[in-house]
Design a protein around this motif. Structure first.
Motif, PDB file in Angstrom:
ATOM      1  N   ASP A   1       0.761  -1.160   0.001  1.00 44.35           N
ATOM      2  CA  ASP A   1       0.035   0.237   0.016  1.00 44.35           C
ATOM      3  C   ASP A   1       0.887   1.280  -0.073  1.00 44.35           C
ATOM      4  O   ASP A   1       0.463   2.338  -0.577  1.00 44.35           O
ATOM      5  CB  ASP A   1      -0.900  -0.073   1.219  1.00 44.35           C
ATOM      6  CG  ASP A   1      -2.058  -1.202   1.065  1.00 44.35           C
ATOM      7  OD1 ASP A   1      -2.031  -1.687   0.021  1.00 44.35           O
ATOM      8  OD2 ASP A   1      -2.578  -1.462   2.389  1.00 44.35           O
ATOM      9  N   GLU A   2       1.955   1.237   0.700  1.00 38.36           N
ATOM     10  CA  GLU A   2       2.789   2.371   0.884  1.00 38.36           C
ATOM     11  C   GLU A   2       3.540   2.543  -0.557  1.00 38.36           C
ATOM     12  O   GLU A   2       3.466   3.711  -1.057  1.00 38.36           O
ATOM     13  CB  GLU A   2       3.998   2.093   1.938  1.00 38.36           C
ATOM     14  CG  GLU A   2       3.642   2.194   3.135  1.00 38.36           C
ATOM     15  CD  GLU A   2       3.120   3.580   3.570  1.00 38.36           C
ATOM     16  OE1 GLU A   2       3.497   4.558   3.015  1.00 38.36           O
ATOM     17  OE2 GLU A   2       2.186   3.786   4.468  1.00 38.36           O
ATOM     18  N   LYS A   3       3.997   1.736  -1.125  1.00 34.57           N
ATOM     19  CA  LYS A   3       4.763   1.798  -2.587  1.00 34.57           C
ATOM     20  C   LYS A   3       3.496   2.393  -3.507  1.00 34.57           C
ATOM     21  O   LYS A   3       3.903   3.010  -4.417  1.00 34.57           O
ATOM     22  CB  LYS A   3       5.203   0.371  -3.018  1.00 34.57           C
ATOM     23  CG  LYS A   3       6.455   0.293  -2.056  1.00 34.57           C
ATOM     24  CD  LYS A   3       7.187  -1.288  -2.666  1.00 34.57           C
ATOM     25  CE  LYS A   3       8.449  -1.426  -2.006  1.00 34.57           C
ATOM     26  NZ  LYS A   3       9.465  -0.430  -2.392  1.00 34.57           N
ATOM     27  N   VAL A   4       2.335   1.590  -3.515  1.00 37.01           N
ATOM     28  CA  VAL A   4       1.566   2.019  -4.891  1.00 37.01           C
ATOM     29  C   VAL A   4       0.943   3.550  -4.457  1.00 37.01           C
ATOM     30  O   VAL A   4       0.797   4.172  -5.217  1.00 37.01           O
ATOM     31  CB  VAL A   4       0.324   0.712  -4.620  1.00 37.01           C
ATOM     32  CG1 VAL A   4      -0.869   1.247  -5.814  1.00 37.01           C
ATOM     33  CG2 VAL A   4       0.817  -0.368  -5.037  1.00 37.01           C
ATOM     34  N   SER A   5       0.641   3.677  -3.170  1.00 36.94           N
ATOM     35  CA  SER A   5      -0.041   5.166  -2.899  1.00 36.94           C
ATOM     36  C   SER A   5       0.921   6.113  -3.339  1.00 36.94           C
ATOM     37  O   SER A   5       0.613   7.096  -3.455  1.00 36.94           O
ATOM     38  CB  SER A   5      -0.446   5.131  -1.400  1.00 36.94           C
ATOM     39  OG  SER A   5       0.538   4.841  -0.520  1.00 36.94           O
ATOM     40  N   ALA A   6       2.289   5.761  -2.900  1.00 36.02           N
ATOM     41  CA  ALA A   6       3.342   6.757  -3.230  1.00 36.02           C
ATOM     42  C   ALA A   6       3.396   7.153  -4.824  1.00 36.02           C
ATOM     43  O   ALA A   6       3.299   8.275  -5.182  1.00 36.02           O
ATOM     44  CB  ALA A   6       4.840   6.454  -2.836  1.00 36.02           C
ATOM     45  N   ALA A   7       3.150   6.280  -5.790  1.00 34.35           N
ATOM     46  CA  ALA A   7       3.118   6.325  -7.076  1.00 34.35           C
ATOM     47  C   ALA A   7       1.770   6.872  -7.534  1.00 34.35           C
ATOM     48  O   ALA A   7       1.762   7.931  -8.356  1.00 34.35           O
ATOM     49  CB  ALA A   7       3.135   5.086  -7.659  1.00 34.35           C
ATOM     50  N   LEU A   8       0.630   6.671  -6.668  1.00 36.59           N
ATOM     51  CA  LEU A   8      -0.639   7.516  -6.773  1.00 36.59           C
ATOM     52  C   LEU A   8      -0.650   8.735  -6.630  1.00 36.59           C
ATOM     53  O   LEU A   8      -1.474   9.568  -7.041  1.00 36.59           O
ATOM     54  CB  LEU A   8      -1.784   6.535  -6.398  1.00 36.59           C
ATOM     55  CG  LEU A   8      -1.783   5.158  -6.791  1.00 36.59           C
ATOM     56  CD1 LEU A   8      -3.113   4.216  -6.231  1.00 36.59           C
ATOM     57  CD2 LEU A   8      -2.376   5.109  -8.386  1.00 36.59           C
ATOM     58  N   VAL A   9       0.021   9.167  -5.317  1.00 36.39           N
ATOM     59  CA  VAL A   9       0.108  10.637  -5.288  1.00 36.39           C
ATOM     60  C   VAL A   9       0.760  11.388  -6.250  1.00 36.39           C
ATOM     61  O   VAL A   9       0.450  12.687  -6.641  1.00 36.39           O
ATOM     62  CB  VAL A   9       0.820  10.624  -3.924  1.00 36.39           C
ATOM     63  CG1 VAL A   9       1.465  12.315  -3.790  1.00 36.39           C
ATOM     64  CG2 VAL A   9       0.520  10.180  -2.735  1.00 36.39           C
ATOM     65  N   GLY A  10       1.672  10.944  -7.186  1.00 36.87           N
ATOM     66  CA  GLY A  10       2.110  11.554  -8.211  1.00 36.87           C
ATOM     67  C   GLY A  10       3.567  12.513  -7.636  1.00 36.87           C
ATOM     68  O   GLY A  10       3.976  12.501  -6.677  1.00 36.87           O
ATOM     69  N   LYS A  11       3.836  13.284  -8.750  1.00 37.55           N
ATOM     70  CA  LYS A  11       4.920  14.330  -8.456  1.00 37.55           C
ATOM     71  C   LYS A  11       4.545  15.711  -8.767  1.00 37.55           C
ATOM     72  O   LYS A  11       4.071  15.850  -9.769  1.00 37.55           O
ATOM     73  CB  LYS A  11       6.261  13.677  -9.465  1.00 37.55           C
ATOM     74  CG  LYS A  11       6.843  12.434  -9.147  1.00 37.55           C
ATOM     75  CD  LYS A  11       8.023  11.931  -9.878  1.00 37.55           C
ATOM     76  CE  LYS A  11       8.627  10.512  -9.524  1.00 37.55           C
ATOM     77  NZ  LYS A  11       9.643  10.030 -10.459  1.00 37.55           N
TER      78      LYS A  11
END
Length: 812
Positions: free
Chosen positions: A156-166
């Motif tokens: 969840d941490e890894k996927v949510s970090a990518a879903l937050v965006g840059k």
């Protein structure tokens, strides 16, 4: 047999000459042993230590007054849920003991399968306990390094970090799934996708091109994209054109049930009659009263010739006055088609007469692999013309409540591949699909995935697509998670867990809700509300349960005004496993034909004598999703009777022409793709047709099915509406080598004249004498010596008039 060991170079020392061993104890004292006693005591001590290590740890026995219902010893519980072994989504009853599912049966109250269950559904219980299932999520790193276990929190941490965006910019997300028809699950995926800009949901089923062709033909003829229900129990006469409604096409259990009901000679409306035109031998064809061999690429010509006979020659129905229809059929006069296709003209005219005589109670039907070929769209249009001309619409062809599974546009998958390759996708989430294995190789799906920064696959194992991903989330079996389904319009079904997951598995809904809530919090809307109601990530029921329940309360409960309060409605629904709302909807008897049905699509059949290919979904392996299921691998194919392998099927004449014996290895080539596989002779197959089963050749299916057979999906070519499963030119040649095929029967045919083992008769004789065909022959019926039965004599009887030969009983 030679040995190579050395003898001792010195004689064995006697007891008096053995050196002693001195052991010093912690208190300063010591013990002395001769070597023989020391070894004896040491061996005993080692054995004792080993026994103590094998003993179970001591545990306290505590009372459990709040023991959960599913853990009651000796009590079997049944849960009404939905099977997802194929896109038909039948209703099942899962029987569990001590919290573990042990048996699946068809739900007798479900309107789709009405208590029946196919071989794959029966075998699905084995998939629960597959040793190759993912028990926890893993970092796969696209198979560059060995996979590493990962907790769901870490995922969840890894996927949510990518879903937050840059830099404040949300990622472009694509969710790729198998067929999703449920009202709640469709809404859940749509709400998740809407949280991200420029994102989309794409559905992919490798056998969807069949339904897609039917839907496109419906759009051209009537202006609506639907895959109608076919009510075989209402049909007095059925004429199939490459139809596989008793095999794996569309909803085989629903249609098989309707067909078998009408095959009883004493049915109140009479026994139905089935004619089949087809190239490869199918279960449907083997049940036909008359079967006519036709190359798959020529089926459209035959269907159009029958349409010509009915509409133009016999002037039946209102379409006989439609100039565009008459003009479009002018080149398909029965005699001309018969001569160029190689079928008896009598068969075309007789089939036409049978359909005319059963107008309103007849049915023309396709829906097999032939419908995906170059002439497949023309075939389905011709079938529409026949049914409309004979006023079968609304009677045996019911388009008001169509099938809702399948019919996923292939263009959506092509667009996804283009977007991935162009760098327009930042996160790809895959669930219930395996396109690296089953998508046409010309797409290059795996290569396109390499351009996506993060690929997450919610899978039950590290399969072909999961290996090419970054993260593999342990996916729950359909018997372990909440979901819903709507296999056809007017039927809403619940998929509820019958047991807790055997590991840290999660369903699609739980994953999407967890990731959306972690990124957006309360802004995730109903997704976050579902997580709140669950009371935490480890709560039971899961967040998906609350989402499905609330969605049904908002959208489906209002359709049942007589259900009382919602709690009663919900409990009744869970008990029944589905809901069939009473929606007053008049059955439309006729659909006006649009002019867009003509001109007919261009048809390009192959030259006579040139082999053409038919790729088909076998009853056991289907599309390959259960490729590691030992029961299905052991299951004899109903037509070829082969187990544990996938041979190319050829007619006996073609086998002889190519110099092949059953089991001889041959090369099957389409374009640049070649498969090396054994050959098997199939009685009744057209000489110009080679048939290859799909669902085999999975390198990463698991330790049981991995690497068995060849991947027939490699022989797909692009058709007008997607992957072409039939009609492409194929070259078959002897390659050298031989394998022993596992076939649990010695002969493929029975000479009833030589060995009258099976009593049979025809309907006209049965009507005169119900005992017809059962007259006692000379000698004894039994091969066993006489035996006295003083009390009870047991026997098993099979009504061959109703049995279709699907083989589900061998799994059940």
């Amino acid at each position: 047999m030679s040995t190579n060991h050395k003898r001792p170079t010195t004689p064995f020392a006697g007891p008096s000459e053995e050196p002693s061993v001195h052991v010093e104890l912690p208190d300063g004292t010591g013990l002395s042993f001769d070597r023989r006693d020391f070894l004896r005591i040491g061996a005993a001590a080692s054995a004792a230590a080993g026994l103590s290590g094998c003993a179970p740890e001591k545990e306290e026995i505590l009372p459990r007054p709040d023991r959960p219902e599913e853990a009651r010893v000796g009590m079997a519980l049944s849960y009404a849920t939905t099977c997802f072994a194929c896109s038909a989504q039948c209703g099942v009853l899962a029987r569990a003991r001590e919290g573990r599912v042990v048996k699946l049966e068809g739900n007798p109250n479900h309107p789709v399968n009405q208590g029946t269950l196919c071989a794959r559904g029966q075998a699905s219980v084995l998939d629960l306990y597959d040793a190759d299932r993912l028990r926890s999520s893993q970092i796969v790193s696209r198979a560059k390094v060995p996979p590493l276990d990962l907790s769901n929190d870490a995922v969840d941490e890894k996927v949510s970090a990518a879903l937050v965006g840059k830099d404040g910019k949300r990622p472009r997300v694509r969710v790729l799934t198998g067929a999703i028809s449920g009202n709640a699950m469709t809404a859940l995926v749509e709400q998740f996708v809407e949280l991200f800009p420029d994102s989309a949901h794409v559905a992919w089923e490798p056998l969807a091109p069949i339904a897609e062709t039917i839907a496109e033909a419906s759009k051209r003829c009537y202006g609506e994209r639907v895959v109608p229900q076919y009510r075989l129990r209402r049909a007095n006469v059925i004429v199939g054109f490459g139809a596989e409604f008793l095999d794996t096409a569309l909803s085989p259990l629903q249609m098989s049930r309707g067909f078998s009901v009408r095959r009883h000679p004493d049915h109140q409306h009479g026994m139905s009659k089935l004619w089949v035109f087809e190239g490869r031998m199918t279960i449907t064809g083997s049940n036909a009263d008359r079967r006519i061999k036709v190359r798959s690429s020529r089926l459209a010509d035959v269907a159009l010739a029958i349409a010509h006979t009915i509409i133009v020659a016999r002037k039946v129905g209102t379409l006989a006055e439609n100039p565009s229809v008459v003009e479009g059929l002018k080149d398909f006069e029965a005699g001309a088609v018969a001569s160029r296709v190689g079928v008896p003209a009598e068969a075309i005219t007789k089939a036409s007469d049978l359909l005319i005589g059963a107008a309103g109670r007849g049915l023309a039907i396709g829906g097999g692999p032939a419908s995906t070929g170059a002439s497949g769209l023309a075939l389905e249009i011709a079938i529409n013309l026949i049914n409309t001309a004979l006023q079968n619409d609304g009677r045996t062809v019911f388009h008001q409540r169509p099938f809702q599974q399948g019919a996923n546009p292939y263009g959506d998958l092509q667009k996804l591949v283009h977007e991935m390759r162009s760098g327009l996708v930042d996160v790809l989430i895959v669930q219930g699909a395996n396109p690296v294995y089953d998508a046409p190789p010309v797409l290059g799906f795996e290569e396109a995935m390499s351009h996506v920064p993060l690929v997450v696959d919610i899978a039950d194992r590290i399969d072909e697509t999961a290996r090419a991903s970054d993260l593999a989330c342990a996916g729950a079996h359909f018997l372990e998670c909440w979901s819903d389904a709507s296999p056809r319009a007017g039927v809403a079904a619940i998929a509820q867990p019958a047991m807790r997951p055997v590991g840290a598995m999660r369903g699609l809904g739980d994953c999407l809700i967890a990731w959306a809530t972690k990124v957006f919090g309360e802004k995730a809307g109903l997704l976050s509300e579902a997580a709140k109601r669950a009371g935490g990530k480890d709560a039971v029921p899961s967040p998906t349960y609350h989402f499905v329940r609330e969605h049904w309360q908002r959208h489906l409960f209002p359709l049942t005004p007589d259900a009382g309060d919602f709690e009663t409605f919900w409990k009744d629904t869970l008990h029944a496993g589905m809901l069939v709302p009473r929606i007053e909807q008049p059955e439309t008897r006729e659909r006006p034909l649009l002019g867009s049905a003509f001109p007919l699509p261009k048809m390009e059949p192959h030259a006579e004598g040139e082999l053409e290919l038919t790729l088909y979904a076998p009853v056991g392996m289907y599309d390959g999703r259960q490729g590691n299921n030992a029961w299905l691998l052991e299951y004899p194919d109903p037509v070829t009777r082969v187990t544990w392998d996938c041979p190319v099927g050829l007619s006996r004449g073609t086998m002889k022409k190519l110099g092949l014996e059953p089991g001889d290895l041959c090369e099957v080539k389409v374009g640049e793709w070649k498969l090396r596989m054994p050959a098997v002779a199939i009685p009744g197959q057209h000489d110009d047709v080679a048939s290859v089963p799909l669902g085999w050749g999975r390198p990463w299916a698991g330790m049981v099915g991995g690497g068995l057979g060849q991947n027939g999906y490699h022989l797909q070519v692009s058709g007008p509406l997607g992957p072409q499963l039939s009609g492409q030119a194929v070259a078959v040649r002897k390659a050298g080598g031989h394998v022993a095929l596992a076939i649990p029967q010695g002969e493929m045919t029975i000479d009833l004249g030589l060995r009258p083992l099976i009593p049979y008769t025809v309907l006209s004789k049965y009507k005169q004498d119900p005992a017809s065909g059962t007259e006692r022959l000379k000698g004894d019926w039994s091969i066993w010596p006489g035996h006295a039965y003083p009390d009870t004599r047991w026997a098993m009887t099979v009504d061959l008039a109703r049995c279709t030969g699907c083989g589900a009983c061998t799994i059940a």
